[in-house]
Design a protein around this motif. Structure first.
Motif, short mmCIF file in Angstrom:
data_model
loop_
_atom_site.label_atom_id
_atom_site.label_comp_id
_atom_site.label_asym_id
_atom_site.label_seq_id
_atom_site.Cartn_x
_atom_site.Cartn_y
_atom_site.Cartn_z
N SER A 1 6.58 8.39 10.94
CA SER A 1 7.66 8.82 10.06
C SER A 1 7.16 9.88 9.09
CB SER A 1 8.20 7.63 9.26
OG SER A 1 8.85 6.73 10.11
N ARG A 2 5.98 9.63 8.55
CA ARG A 2 5.41 10.55 7.58
C ARG A 2 5.25 11.93 8.21
NH1 ARG A 2 0.21 11.82 5.58
NH2 ARG A 2 0.29 12.26 3.35
N ARG A 3 4.71 11.96 9.40
CA ARG A 3 4.50 13.22 10.12
C ARG A 3 5.83 13.92 10.37
NH1 ARG A 3 1.69 11.05 14.03
NH2 ARG A 3 3.32 11.08 15.61
N GLU A 4 6.80 13.16 10.87
CA GLU A 4 8.08 13.77 11.23
C GLU A 4 8.85 14.24 10.01
OE1 GLU A 4 7.86 14.40 14.13
OE2 GLU A 4 8.26 12.79 15.58
N PHE B 1 0.88 -1.16 0.00
CA PHE B 1 0.00 0.00 0.00
C PHE B 1 0.92 1.22 0.00
CE2 PHE B 1 -2.44 3.36 2.19
CZ PHE B 1 -3.54 3.40 1.34
N PRO B 2 0.77 2.10 -0.99
CA PRO B 2 1.74 3.20 -1.13
C PRO B 2 1.55 4.33 -0.12
CG PRO B 2 0.09 3.32 -2.85
CD PRO B 2 -0.23 2.08 -2.07
N SER B 3 1.90 4.06 1.11
CA SER B 3 1.76 5.10 2.14
C SER B 3 3.12 5.67 2.51
CB SER B 3 1.10 4.51 3.38
OG SER B 3 1.86 3.43 3.87
N GLY B 4 4.17 5.14 1.92
CA GLY B 4 5.52 5.60 2.23
C GLY B 4 6.50 4.62 1.63
N PRO B 5 7.78 4.84 1.84
CA PRO B 5 8.76 3.91 1.29
C PRO B 5 8.72 2.58 2.03
CG PRO B 5 9.86 5.46 2.75
CD PRO B 5 8.42 5.89 2.66
N LEU B 6 9.33 1.58 1.45
CA LEU B 6 9.45 0.28 2.11
C LEU B 6 10.36 0.44 3.32
CD1 LEU B 6 7.85 -1.43 0.26
CD2 LEU B 6 9.96 -1.90 -1.03
N HIS B 7 9.97 -0.12 4.44
CA HIS B 7 10.90 -0.10 5.58
C HIS B 7 11.29 -1.53 5.94
CE1 HIS B 7 7.65 -1.29 8.17
NE2 HIS B 7 7.06 -0.10 8.19
N GLU C 1 0.30 8.01 -0.20
CA GLU C 1 1.34 9.04 -0.24
C GLU C 1 1.96 9.01 -1.64
OE1 GLU C 1 2.97 11.35 1.92
OE2 GLU C 1 4.09 11.68 0.07
N PRO C 2 1.69 10.05 -2.45
CA PRO C 2 2.12 10.00 -3.85
C PRO C 2 3.60 9.68 -4.05
CG PRO C 2 0.73 11.92 -3.46
CD PRO C 2 0.96 11.29 -2.12
N ASP C 3 4.45 10.19 -3.17
CA ASP C 3 5.89 9.92 -3.31
C ASP C 3 6.22 8.43 -3.22
OD1 ASP C 3 6.37 12.57 -3.57
OD2 ASP C 3 7.02 12.89 -1.50
N ALA C 4 5.31 7.70 -2.59
CA ALA C 4 5.59 6.28 -2.40
C ALA C 4 5.70 5.54 -3.74
CB ALA C 4 4.50 5.64 -1.55
N PHE C 5 5.03 6.05 -4.77
CA PHE C 5 5.09 5.39 -6.08
C PHE C 5 6.51 5.42 -6.65
CE2 PHE C 5 0.55 6.72 -5.93
CZ PHE C 5 -0.02 5.47 -6.03
N GLU C 6 7.30 6.36 -6.17
CA GLU C 6 8.72 6.42 -6.58
C GLU C 6 9.60 5.70 -5.56
OE1 GLU C 6 9.59 7.96 -9.40
OE2 GLU C 6 7.45 8.40 -9.70
N MET C 7 9.27 5.92 -4.29
CA MET C 7 10.16 5.42 -3.23
C MET C 7 10.12 3.91 -3.09
SD MET C 7 9.96 8.35 -0.27
CE MET C 7 8.22 8.21 0.03
N ILE C 8 8.97 3.31 -3.35
CA ILE C 8 8.89 1.86 -3.22
C ILE C 8 9.77 1.16 -4.26
CG2 ILE C 8 7.34 -0.12 -3.50
CD1 ILE C 8 5.24 1.58 -1.93
N PRO C 9 9.68 1.54 -5.54
CA PRO C 9 10.61 0.92 -6.51
C PRO C 9 12.08 1.16 -6.15
CG PRO C 9 8.80 2.00 -7.65
CD PRO C 9 8.66 2.37 -6.21
N HIS D 1 -8.15 10.72 -5.17
CA HIS D 1 -7.04 9.77 -5.27
C HIS D 1 -5.89 10.43 -6.03
CE1 HIS D 1 -4.73 6.33 -6.73
NE2 HIS D 1 -5.27 5.63 -5.76
N PRO D 2 -4.67 10.28 -5.58
CA PRO D 2 -3.56 10.97 -6.23
C PRO D 2 -3.34 10.60 -7.70
CG PRO D 2 -2.78 9.59 -4.40
CD PRO D 2 -4.26 9.56 -4.38
N ARG D 3 -3.78 9.46 -8.12
CA ARG D 3 -3.58 9.07 -9.52
C ARG D 3 -4.83 9.29 -10.38
NH1 ARG D 3 -2.82 4.40 -11.17
NH2 ARG D 3 -1.43 4.91 -12.91
N VAL D 4 -6.00 8.95 -9.86
CA VAL D 4 -7.20 9.02 -10.69
C VAL D 4 -8.18 10.08 -10.22
CG1 VAL D 4 -6.97 6.65 -11.47
CG2 VAL D 4 -8.29 7.13 -9.40
#
Length: 505
Positions: A271-274, A34-40, A77-85, A197-200
């Motif tokens: 993390s997202r908040r901080e 789920f794209p809520s942030g980067p993979l941890h 979190e839109p950035d997650a679409f980049e950060m996850i890959p 939705h950030p994409r659609v």
RNA sequence: GCCCCGGUAGUGUAGUCCGGCCCAGCAUCUAGGCCUUUCGAGUCUAAGACCCGGGUUCGAAUCCCGGCCGGGGCACCA
């Protein structure tokens, strides 16, 4: 070829064969973040396990962003679409295709209509709380469940066209109100959300729930094996219910237990908040435990992979320590990590009597590999023997030394500590043996005149300032090195000060 | 309250399906020795476990029953 060898190199003792591989043309698995942030680090297990098996069976791996609309608590979190890959690339995961759930709404609508037409689903306009208490808890079907197919289709249209407000109606799957497991009773599979939705954007107002979207997509995407956390077993059961309606071949469901880290507090929302508030330096802040942060610290991806794969596929909840990852990382990188001196908040010690001809020290780049040469440490001292040479040592080391004790500044010379309110010492000798025979301390140090300011970002985000030996200026960004007697770290900025991220002891 | 799952050293894991090769293997952690101009690496050693109780059996970590403990689910989240 490359893939086969990389898998062969990985420890697989704890991972058994996948079942029923021969019943499918080829193994297909999927990563469904789920794209809520980067993979941890907490997501690493899911990712590595799937990647491992796909490589082992020469199959295909799908990256499927599970970007349905979520909820107030779970936001895309839109950035997650980049950060996850990015995180996947770091981990050495090879995926063959990227799919977005948000591109597939029409498909889910098509099946929704079909399920309603088959009378396998119905549109329920009951209040959620009332339904839970009066119907689910009492195993009593609600009035909506006896509506005709035509009525349900009409209601479905009203969900789509906006007649029903959010939460005004939802589609329920007839899993059975008499199911002994309350979790299984006529579960909601589609609901209304007017969030953007950030994409659609706001193109769709009816959104599927995870178990439904996957019930359809695991079949549509021809997924053969699903490895996921055991918090999703109920979802698996609902998927199976859907597969049975259509008589689809069941993908294999494999669950693993929850993984906790004793020494890492993982919270994507925190993390997202901080990160947003600037408390964290970014998504590569060590406190996020993101793949980006591990990479910045110089943690080798194979250390993460090995640690995750060693856990096997047990369904038991486990709690492990990052120490196992660090241990793997040391094994992987100790041999290649150049050595360097770094002193945190140095205490300056005046050293008298050092022979004037000693103008620099030489220390091996790596003690186990003499052929890699030496680091030059120019002392920058006066040629006047009467002027003391000033070196910085850590306060901790100074405290441990007793007056009159002979100690050695590693790779330079031996000294005797003098009494006095200001730390001073006098030259004793050059030979190592003089200090070794009496069991004296051998400590690291830096020369005051030539030392380079260094900032170390610790694992808890604290920034420690100190000085490094002059040669650290020549190190390339990205170098994983060892500060002798301090620990391993990775250089990420060769400016002034030089900035490094602490990895581990 | 109702469903489901699980319990091997401090932490993970192998073995459990098809009982004997397991007085339980491996990794990590901890303690110590050796080695080393690092508190790193290497090397050697030590310590440490089959949840409990019954049963079946010549024999049980492995099979059966009961109990205890732990986890997950019961969202118009993923």
């Amino acid at each position: 070829m490359l893939e086969a060898s990389s898998v062969a190199a990985e420890e697989s003792r704890n991972l058994s064969e996948l079942s029923n591989v021969d019943k499918w043309p080829k193994v297909v698995m999927r990563l469904a973040p789920f794209p809520s942030g980067p993979l941890h680090i907490g997501n690493a297990r899911m990712v590595v396990l799937n990647d491992y098996y796909v490589k082992r069976y020469n199959g295909e791996l799908l990256l499927v962003f599970d970007d349905t609309i979520g909820s107030a608590e779970k936001v895309v979190e839109p950035d997650a679409f980049e950060m996850i890959p990015e995180g996947l690339e770091y981990l050495g995961v090879e995926w063959h295709r990227t799919v977005y759930k948000s591109d597939r709404l029409e498909l889910f609508y098509k099946y929704a209509v079909d399920l309603i037409e088959r009378n396998e689903a119905y549109v329920c306009d009951c209040d959620a709380e009332v339904w839970r208490k009066e119907h689910k808890a009492k195993e009593k079907a609600c009035k909506c469940s006896i509506l005709s197919v035509e009525d349900n289709l009409a209601r479905w249209e009203k969900m789509l066209d906006g007649t029903y407000p959010e939460r005004g109606a939802a589609v329920r799957l007839r899993t059975g109100m008499a199911d002994p497991d309350p979790a299984m009773r006529d579960h909601v599979i589609l609901r209304i959300s007017e969030s953007e939705h950030p994409r659609v954007g706001t193109r769709y107002r009816v959104w599927p729930l995870l178990e439904y979207s996957w019930g359809i997509d695991d079949h549509e995407l021809v997924v053969t094996h699903i490895i996921r956390g055991k918090d999703l077993v109920k979802e698996g059961k609902i998927e199976q219910h859907i597969w049975n309606i259509y008589d689809w071949q069941h993908p294999e469901l494999i669950y693993y237990g929850r993984l906790k880290f004793q020494d890492a507090k993982l919270s994507k929302s925190k993390s997202r908040r901080e990160v947003l508030e600037g408390v964290y330096t970014g998504w590569d802040d060590p406190r996020t435990w993101s793949m980006q942060s591990l990479e910045k610290r110089g943690i080798h991806p194979d250390a993460v992979r090995k640690a995750m794969l060693d856990l096997g596929l047990s369904v038991v909840d486990i709690s492990i320590s990052m120490k196992t990852v660090y241990s793997e990382n040391r094994k992987l990188q100790d041999a290649s990590a150049p050595r360097m001196f770094f002193v945190e908040a140095p205490v300056w010690v005046e050293l008298t009597g050092l022979p004037p001809e000693i103008q620099e020290a030489e220390a091996p780049v790596h003690p186990d590999f003499p052929d890699r040469g030496v680091r030059q440490i120019p002392l920058g001292r006066s040629s006047d023997a009467a002027v003391p040479f000033v070196a910085g040592i850590s306060e901790r080391d100074l405290k441990r030394l007793t007056k009159g004790e002979i100690f050695r500044l590693k790779d330079l010379a031996n000294f005797t500590l003098k009494k006095g309110r200001r730390p001073e010492a006098t030259f004793h000798s050059v030979e190592v043996d003089n200090v070794r025979t009496v069991g004296g301390s051998i400590i690291h140090w830096i020369p005051r005149e030539t030392a380079v300011p260094v900032e170390v970002t610790m694992i808890d985000g604290a920034v420690v300032t100190g000085h490094g030996e002059p040669s650290i200026k020549n190190i390339e960004s990205g170098t994983f090195l060892q500060f002798e007697r301090v620990g391993f770290a990775c250089v990420f900025d060769v400016g002034d000060p030089v900035r490094v991220a602490f990895a581990h002891k």
